[in-house]
Design a protein around this motif. Structure first.
Motif, PDB file in Angstrom:
ATOM      1  N   HIS A 154       0.838  -1.200   0.000  1.00 20.40           N
ATOM      2  CA  HIS A 154       0.000   0.000   0.000  1.00 20.40           C
ATOM      3  C   HIS A 154       0.877   1.256   0.000  1.00 20.40           C
ATOM      4  CE1 HIS A 154      -3.808   2.133   1.829  1.00 20.40           C
ATOM      5  NE2 HIS A 154      -3.468   2.600   0.643  1.00 20.40           N
ATOM      6  N   PHE A 155       1.924   1.223   0.799  1.00 19.12           N
ATOM      7  CA  PHE A 155       2.884   2.341   0.843  1.00 19.12           C
ATOM      8  C   PHE A 155       3.516   2.563  -0.530  1.00 19.12           C
ATOM      9  CE2 PHE A 155       7.458   3.421   1.249  1.00 19.12           C
ATOM     10  CZ  PHE A 155       7.341   4.706   1.771  1.00 19.12           C
ATOM     11  N   LYS A 156       3.952   1.474  -1.127  1.00 22.26           N
ATOM     12  CA  LYS A 156       4.586   1.573  -2.454  1.00 22.26           C
ATOM     13  C   LYS A 156       3.621   2.151  -3.497  1.00 22.26           C
ATOM     14  CE  LYS A 156       4.527  -1.399  -5.666  1.00 22.26           C
ATOM     15  NZ  LYS A 156       4.551  -2.597  -6.525  1.00 22.26           N
ATOM     16  N   ASP A 157       2.395   1.656  -3.497  1.00 24.96           N
ATOM     17  CA  ASP A 157       1.401   2.123  -4.469  1.00 24.96           C
ATOM     18  C   ASP A 157       1.099   3.616  -4.287  1.00 24.96           C
ATOM     19  OD1 ASP A 157       1.184  -0.436  -5.493  1.00 24.96           O
ATOM     20  OD2 ASP A 157      -0.673  -0.930  -4.409  1.00 24.96           O
ATOM     21  N   THR A 158       0.982   4.023  -3.012  1.00 29.79           N
ATOM     22  CA  THR A 158       0.671   5.423  -2.712  1.00 29.79           C
ATOM     23  C   THR A 158       1.791   6.345  -3.184  1.00 29.79           C
ATOM     24  OG1 THR A 158      -0.637   4.746  -0.797  1.00 29.79           O
ATOM     25  CG2 THR A 158       0.114   7.025  -0.827  1.00 29.79           C
ATOM     26  N   MET A 159       3.033   5.941  -2.940  1.00 27.01           N
ATOM     27  CA  MET A 159       4.193   6.750  -3.351  1.00 27.01           C
ATOM     28  C   MET A 159       4.303   6.811  -4.876  1.00 27.01           C
ATOM     29  SD  MET A 159       5.827   7.914  -0.617  1.00 27.01           S
ATOM     30  CE  MET A 159       7.531   8.252  -1.085  1.00 27.01           C
TER      31      MET A 159
END
Lengths: 251, 606
Positions: free
Chosen positions: B69-74
């Motif tokens: 989720h962190f990767k996708d958001t960034m």
């Protein structure tokens, strides 16, 4: 662009008159567009409530040609068609609630009712498990947008003014939501009967007819709640049991 | 001048998801808390959110977790996000969602009876907890019902016009007016939380409600707080385009998440030809693969093939639709065709997308179970806003906090769908928690009557005007100007011209005549809204003029490519100095090594 005439109630605290406006119409306009056009081109002070203009927030309720509905979901083409040729479209504030100004009424009683209902009480642990089938029973009631058009239309409130004894269809929908929630552990039947006076409803279905969210208020909320009240308080076998033993038979 | 005084530990301005969640938390921590909101409770813009709230619960696909989720958001934010906010958001959103369920929310279920999750643009796995296509209604009603039983005082239909500050700039409270009777109120508060939402009413084609006039942005700016990322405005790719009166109303991304496809007037699925380099290889490359993905998802299987290109991030899809229309391949009324009828059965469409079905039937006379929808970009969300501390949500002004859309940092240059509802509850909670903590550490502020009198005099001034324009006329023209000159595709000359126009608008707003009534005077309120809209439009145009590249929610026709140099790691910071809005640039802080590892930046520099 064609022109349309409509009369809007103007005034404060119930005192006022119908004022006629002529508005230019574009394709696809809804009644709320007309009110905005009057505000922006003729009468900046004209009061109305609105938020989303998409039928999702339930702010712009008014009585259009005598029928309570959302101004944002009422297409002008339909209204023109429904209005007899020798009559003018009329827009009035909801009659059931105290009037403030123009199309705005004081709906705070509905918020008092909301606060009076005991909130959901479920188990402490997280990741609740229940099926989509069970979810949908409560979800129907949760699509309520709180436009209060059902409250405006219900004759127990509109004509008989039973605000102190009856919660109205919106409150019944809220109670049904919790009562039929798969995880709620609260016993709500006593308040459904006594505090919110479900007995006042004589299932005319007026509320169901006007609900813009399409909630089957009478059949799915009120009648099942009435049945539960009857089961608890008026079941003849249980009444005999209570008479003999002096104790309640809980089911 | 007469006014009523109030004292609180924490004042929350706004009653959408962020405001309600903040107030619940502040009250839970023991703070005497009040919400001041512009509309009735439960009507705030959150109610319009449709698709869902993103949280890596892993219920629908157990490969998901906070790191993905962190990767996708960034990645969706084109790496301009505040990395710490993106991390906190990814880590805490699942708990915040579960908590909503305990407060009464009834989310759709998986076959195992857990909270179901839906696919959305830019999210690697099905991640959005949802209720059909009316998730916002579910979340606001849940928080509202929790809020009214949390001991929070609620001032409905009050509008905050001014923040109050002491000599060192610390925020000490606010001045508000009650729309119902026109009475003025002064609030002393140890902490003030802005949760006022966004600014998209500044554009004539927008999905926002009337409240979205940048009030919190303007209050913060005028209190000396910093705004960042104001050039980044999300134009949602799918708003209604016909009839004209409904242009801009949102069509949920959930339509594409449920398998809906985009076609141009030639019947071509143009998204296959619009995949930017940074997303190359992430999406299906043929209709067969795309259809197989839909089949798997509908069947409740774990997807083994790549998702349709219609689920690219919103900035990408919006620009692609814009291009099709500009090059003459648009739909009848200047949009693209969004077709779910050919992909799913009528029963499935009505069950999964009930409010879309209703909306098109009632407002456009279109049956989406039989015909395609016409859709086009609509101003939907502002990534930019008040600069806040990632942990506490406190702004650069002591005592002033911000949460939700009015705050900035989480979304970088482009927000992923579903990350807004989770933003509200994650950072709303944090703002409430830290605002309450501050309230235990400082004294109740003493307000300066001269400041209050000045604020009230400014509020009353429009009612005394003779002659002058209807504020509604200025409002309509301002929105048309922003649509034309600071829209989805921008260029230098138009942005400069917009800034000139805005000076003129500021003068005109000061001369508008809303009439003299103090009772629920819609025109009077509009004058106050307009003042904020001009300020925030100026901030947006200025930031857009400065950033000479195209990235996320900011596209420059004269600088069409992303800049791999300075702008790939630079933030625009806006503040007000001596009455003037000024801008400068700051180096963006990069994530630490252990988080950097999670990002697939290899494809970043395209």
């Amino acid at each position: 662009m064609t022109d349309v005439k409509m009369q809007i109630f103007r005034g404060e605290e119930g005192e006022g008159e119908m004022v006629e406006y002529t508005i230019g119409l574009d394709e696809g306009m809804v009644l709320l567009d007309c009110v905005h056009r009057i505000q922006h081109e003729q009468e900046a002070e004209l009061s109305c409530r609105w938020n989303c203009k998409a039928g999702k927030c339930g702010s712009c309720s008014a009585e259009i040609n005598g029928k309570a509905r959302l101004m944002c979901m009422t297409r002008m083409s339909d209204i023109i068609e429904e209005t007899p040729e020798d009559e003018v479209i009329t827009v009035r504030p909801m009659k059931t609630f105290p009037h403030i100004k123009d199309l705005v009424t004081d709906v705070s009683w509905n918020y008092e009712m909301a606060k009076a209902v005991v909130p959901l009480k479920g188990p402490e642990e997280t990741d609740w498990v229940f099926s989509q089938f069970e979810a949908e029973r409560a979800q129907e009631f949760r699509t309520c947008i709180e436009c209060f058009i059902c409250q405006d239309t219900c004759h127990v409130l509109r004509e008989y003014r039973k605000f102190d004894e009856f919660g109205g269809p919106r409150t019944m929908v809220r109670l049904a939501n919790f009562e039929m929630h798969p995880m709620d552990q609260e016993d709500r039947i006593p308040e459904v009967k006594d505090e919110f006076g479900i007995g006042y409803c004589n299932i005319n279905k007026c509320c169901t007819d006007v609900c813009p969210a399409g909630i089957n208020i009478t059949d799915n909320a009120i009648i099942p709640l009435k049945e539960r009240v009857v089961d608890r308080y008026y079941d003849p076998i249980k009444m005999i049991w209570r008479t003999i033993t002096g104790r309640k038979l809980r089911t | 001048m007469t006014f009523e005084s109030h004292e609180y530990d924490v004042i929350v301005v706004g009653a959408g998801g962020a405001g309600l969640r903040a107030a619940i938390e502040a009250s839970r921590q023991g703070a005497k808390t009040a919400i001041i909101c512009k509309s009735l409770l439960g009507k705030a813009h959150t109610v319009m959110a449709e698709g869902g709230a993103a949280a890596a619960l892993g219920n629908a696909d157990d490969r998901d977790g906070w790191k993905v989720h962190f990767k996708d958001t960034m990645k969706g934010g084109k790496y301009l996000n505040n990395w710490r906010m993106a991390q906190i958001h990814a880590q805490e959103s699942a708990d915040r969602i579960r908590e909503l369920e305990q407060w009464g929310a009834v989310f759709d279920r998986t076959p195992k009876g857990l909270i179901n999750q839906r696919n959305f643009g830019g999210h690697t796995y099905p991640r959005l907890a949802h209720v059909g296509d009316s998730t916002g209604l579910e979340i606001i009603r849940t928080l509202q019902e929790k809020g009214i039983h949390s001991g929070v005082d609620i001032f409905m239909e009050y509008t905050v016009s001014h923040l109050l500050q002491n000599d060192d700039g610390t925020c000490t409270g606010c001045v508000a007016y009650n729309r119902v009777d026109g009475a003025m109120h002064a609030f002393s508060s140890k902490s003030v939380i802005l949760a006022t939402g966004g600014i998209t009413r500044c554009w004539s084609v927008c999905s926002g409600s009337w409240e979205y006039t940048g009030d919190g942005h303007a209050l913060a700016l005028n209190a000396g707080a910093e705004l960042i990322d104001m050039e980044f405005v999300q134009f949602h790719p799918t708003g209604m385009v016909w009839p004209p009166s409904v242009r801009g109303i949102l069509v949920t991304e959930g339509v594409r998440g449920e398998g809906g496809v985009l076609k141009n007037s030639e019947g071509v699925r143009f998204m296959f030809d619009n995949v930017p380099d940074m997303f190359k290889g992430d999406h299906a490359e043929s209709e067969e693969e795309s259809n197989e993905w839909v089949r798997q998802v509908v069947a409740g299987e774990i997807a083994t093939v790549r998702r349709p290109p219609e689920l690219l991030t919103r900035d990408v899809v919006a620009k692609a639709i814009n291009k099709e229309v500009a090059e003459g391949r648009g739909s009848t009324h200047g949009g693209a065709y969004l077709d779910i009828a050919s992909q799913r059965s009528p029963e499935e469409i009505i069950s999964k997308l009930p409010s879309m079905h209703h909306q098109f039937k009632e407002l456009a006379g279109v049956d989406i179970t039989k015909e395609p929808m016409e859709v086009g970009p609509t101003a939907h969300y502002v990534m930019g806003g008040v600069r806040v501390d990632a942990e506490t949500q406190e702004s650069t002004v002591a005592g002033l906090f911000a949460a939700g859309e009015v705050a900035s940092g989480l979304h970088g240059a482009n927000r992923l769908g579903g990350n807004s509802l989770s933003d509200l509850i994650v950072f709303g909670k944090r703002a409430g928690e830290f605002a309450a903590k501050r309230a235990t550490e400082v004294e109740q502020p003493q307000l300066d009557n001269a400041d209050i009198d000045a604020a009230i005099a400014a509020n009353l001034a429009p009612l005394a005007r003779e002659g002058g324009e209807n504020p509604g006329k200025v409002y309509d023209e301002l929105r048309d100007m922003m649509q034309e000159k600071v829209g989805i595709i921008r260029k230098e000359a138009e942005l400069e011209s917009a800034l000139e126009d805005l000076k003129e608008f500021a003068t005109r707003v000061g001369k508008t005549n809303p009439g003299s009534s103090m009772i629920y005077n819609s025109g009077w309120h509009q004058v106050m809204d307009l003042t904020n809209m001009v300020e925030i439009s100026t901030a947006c145009a200025l930031a857009a003029l400065t950033r000479t590249e195209s990235r996320g929610g900011h596209t420059r026709e004269d600088h069409p490519e992303p800049d791999n140099g300075m702008w790939s790691h630079t933030t625009n910071v806006i503040r007000k100095i001596d009455g003037d809005i000024v801008i400068n640039q700051e180096e963006l802080i990069q994530p630490p090594a252990e988080l950097e590892e999670l990002l697939d930046r290899v494809k970043k520099e395209d």
